[in-house]
Enzyme design. Structure first.
Site: not given
Length: 266
Positions: A35, A171, A56
């Site tokens: 990631d 996040m 991502k």
């Protein structure tokens, strides 16, 4: 023959916080599908020829999950040992559960290697315990980036405000105005301490503190950007009590825009 896929947590980013097992699997892997969130020093430990970026980034580069799922199966069917490397812990808002099921449904041997979750480590290295006997007997972990295809949020901010304890949002720096407003409207005290920890344990770690009422302005003034963790609750106020003696190896730009307008804590 079929290879094995290991879903490995890299921890918050400091290579010294990798588990011994994670380091061994990275050394032995044929391919590492990683990631964006494993720390740069961890990625630098992996030979470039066996690294594949499938990460991502909100508002940025995006590898479809369907591609990652397919790629894990393809590589394992080529008899390769694969490490699927994720930031923090693979099962904490890291889609590890989805990938585990996908691999099992395709007959791929798989193991899960837990990592130190940034939800706990990020606040800790900033001098903020997520629980405290005097201030928080519970902690709630919340994602600030839900599946965009959902018709409505599954996060009940009213219930979280009523529960008390600590709220840790992962996040969620981009949606900070939304959920701080929701918590105030649900009755949470606007003076509740809040801390933002950006790039926890990375060389560029930065921490900014404020209150539920001021933290959006603090974020903007300090330039806090993803990846960052939000800590909401009385425990966030503990940082002020320890910052003078808190040692860190992370090159932190500390509290550059504190709500009280005080000097930097450098």
């Amino acid at each position: 023959m079929t290879g094995t896929v290991s879903l490995v947590g890299s921890g918050p980013g400091d290579p010294e916080l990798l588990t011994v097992k994670a380091k061994r699997l990275l050394d032995d892997a044929d391919v590492v599908l990683h990631d964006k969130l494993p720390g740069p020093e961890i990625l630098d430990m992996i030979p470039e020829e066996k690294r594949e970026d499938v990460g991502k980034r909100a508002g940025g580069e995006w590898t479809p999950q369907e591609y990652t799922n397919r790629r894990m199966v393809e590589l394992a069917e080529e008899d390769k040992d694969v490490v699927r490397l994720k930031g923090g812990d693979p099962t904490v808002f890291g889609r590890g559960g989805e990938e585990l099921v996908h691999l099992a449904e395709n007959g791929i041997p798989v193991e899960v290697v837990p990592g130190i979750t940034s939800a706990v480590a990020g606040p800790a290295v900033a001098g903020i315990p997520v629980t405290h006997r005097d201030h928080a007997s519970s902690v709630s972990f919340v994602t600030g980036h839900e599946d965009p295809t959902k018709e409505e949020s599954a996060v009940d901010w009213d219930a979280l405000a009523a529960t008390g304890g600590t709220i840790v949002v992962l996040m969620g720096v981009g949606k900070l105005p939304d959920y701080t407003t929701a918590l105030r409207e649900a009755g949470m005290d606007p003076d509740t301490p809040v801390a933002l920890v950006e790039r926890a344990t990375w060389p560029g770690q930065q921490v900014a503190t404020g209150t539920l009422d001021t933290i959006v302005d603090v974020r903007d003034e300090a330039g806090i950007e993803p990846p960052a963790i939000t800590v909401i609750g009385e425990v966030a106020g503990q940082r002020d009590r320890v910052i003078e003696f808190l040692r860190t190896d992370y090159g932190e730009a500390s509290d550059e825009s504190r709500a009280d307008g005080g000097d930097d804590d450098a």
